[in-house]
Motif scaffolding. Structure first.
Motif, short mmCIF file in Angstrom:
data_model
loop_
_atom_site.label_atom_id
_atom_site.label_comp_id
_atom_site.label_asym_id
_atom_site.label_seq_id
_atom_site.Cartn_x
_atom_site.Cartn_y
_atom_site.Cartn_z
N LEU A 5 -19.71 15.05 1.50
CA LEU A 5 -20.34 14.88 2.81
C LEU A 5 -21.83 15.17 2.74
N ARG A 6 -22.21 16.19 1.97
CA ARG A 6 -23.64 16.51 1.84
C ARG A 6 -24.38 15.33 1.22
N ARG A 7 -23.79 14.73 0.21
CA ARG A 7 -24.42 13.56 -0.44
C ARG A 7 -24.58 12.42 0.56
N GLU A 8 -23.56 12.21 1.40
CA GLU A 8 -23.64 11.16 2.41
C GLU A 8 -24.78 11.43 3.38
N ALA A 9 -24.98 12.69 3.74
CA ALA A 9 -26.09 13.05 4.63
C ALA A 9 -27.43 12.86 3.91
N GLU A 10 -27.49 13.24 2.66
CA GLU A 10 -28.74 13.12 1.91
C GLU A 10 -29.20 11.68 1.74
N VAL A 11 -28.25 10.76 1.61
CA VAL A 11 -28.63 9.35 1.42
C VAL A 11 -28.67 8.57 2.73
N GLY A 12 -28.43 9.25 3.85
CA GLY A 12 -28.58 8.62 5.15
C GLY A 12 -27.36 7.90 5.70
N ARG A 13 -26.21 8.09 5.08
CA ARG A 13 -24.99 7.45 5.59
C ARG A 13 -24.23 8.35 6.57
N MET A 14 -24.70 9.58 6.74
CA MET A 14 -24.11 10.53 7.69
C MET A 14 -25.27 11.29 8.32
N PRO A 15 -25.30 11.39 9.65
CA PRO A 15 -26.39 12.16 10.26
C PRO A 15 -26.36 13.61 9.80
N PRO A 16 -27.52 14.19 9.49
CA PRO A 16 -27.56 15.58 9.05
C PRO A 16 -26.89 16.54 10.03
N LEU A 17 -27.05 16.32 11.33
CA LEU A 17 -26.44 17.20 12.31
C LEU A 17 -24.92 17.14 12.24
N ALA A 18 -24.37 15.96 12.00
CA ALA A 18 -22.91 15.82 11.86
C ALA A 18 -22.42 16.60 10.64
N PHE A 19 -23.15 16.51 9.54
CA PHE A 19 -22.79 17.27 8.35
C PHE A 19 -22.84 18.78 8.63
N ALA A 20 -23.93 19.23 9.25
CA ALA A 20 -24.10 20.66 9.52
C ALA A 20 -23.00 21.17 10.45
N ARG A 21 -22.67 20.43 11.48
CA ARG A 21 -21.60 20.85 12.40
C ARG A 21 -20.27 20.94 11.68
N ASN A 22 -20.00 19.99 10.80
CA ASN A 22 -18.76 19.99 10.04
C ASN A 22 -18.66 21.25 9.19
N VAL A 23 -19.74 21.58 8.50
CA VAL A 23 -19.76 22.78 7.65
C VAL A 23 -19.60 24.04 8.50
N ASP A 24 -20.38 24.14 9.57
CA ASP A 24 -20.33 25.34 10.41
C ASP A 24 -18.96 25.56 11.02
N ARG A 25 -18.36 24.51 11.54
CA ARG A 25 -17.03 24.66 12.15
C ARG A 25 -15.98 25.04 11.12
N SER A 26 -16.08 24.46 9.95
CA SER A 26 -15.15 24.81 8.88
C SER A 26 -15.27 26.30 8.53
N ARG A 27 -16.49 26.78 8.42
CA ARG A 27 -16.70 28.19 8.08
C ARG A 27 -16.27 29.10 9.22
#
Length: 79
Positions: A5-27
């Motif tokens: 997911l981080r790679r997808e955010a880094e290359v622009g295929r996933m919004p950074p905020l969506a990645f961050a929310r996913n990580v935060d909620r998981s934690r």
């Protein structure tokens, strides 16, 4: 999964905020601190949503900057 997911955010295929929310909620679901501070938490004393709990703020803002998110200003730093 998170490295993908981080790679997808880094290359622009996933919004950074969506990645961050996913990580935060998981934690948060595992009882861990949020690295990006995207999720507000219920303040038991007041029963209202409070600012995200992060620790330390410098590390949180560095992590946010790495994925293109602005720094947080309204947070509570945990011990």
């Amino acid at each position: 999964m998170l490295p993908l997911l981080r790679r997808e955010a880094e290359v622009g295929r996933m919004p950074p905020l969506a990645f961050a929310r996913n990580v935060d909620r998981s934690r948060l679901n595992r009882g861990l601190r949020q690295p990006y501070g995207t999720t507000r938490v219920l303040a038991p004393a007041t029963g209202t949503l409070g600012p995200p709990v992060v620790a330390p703020i410098a590390a949180t803002n560095a992590a946010r900057g790495e994925i293109g998110l602005p720094p947080l200003t309204d947070v509570v730093e945990a011990d």
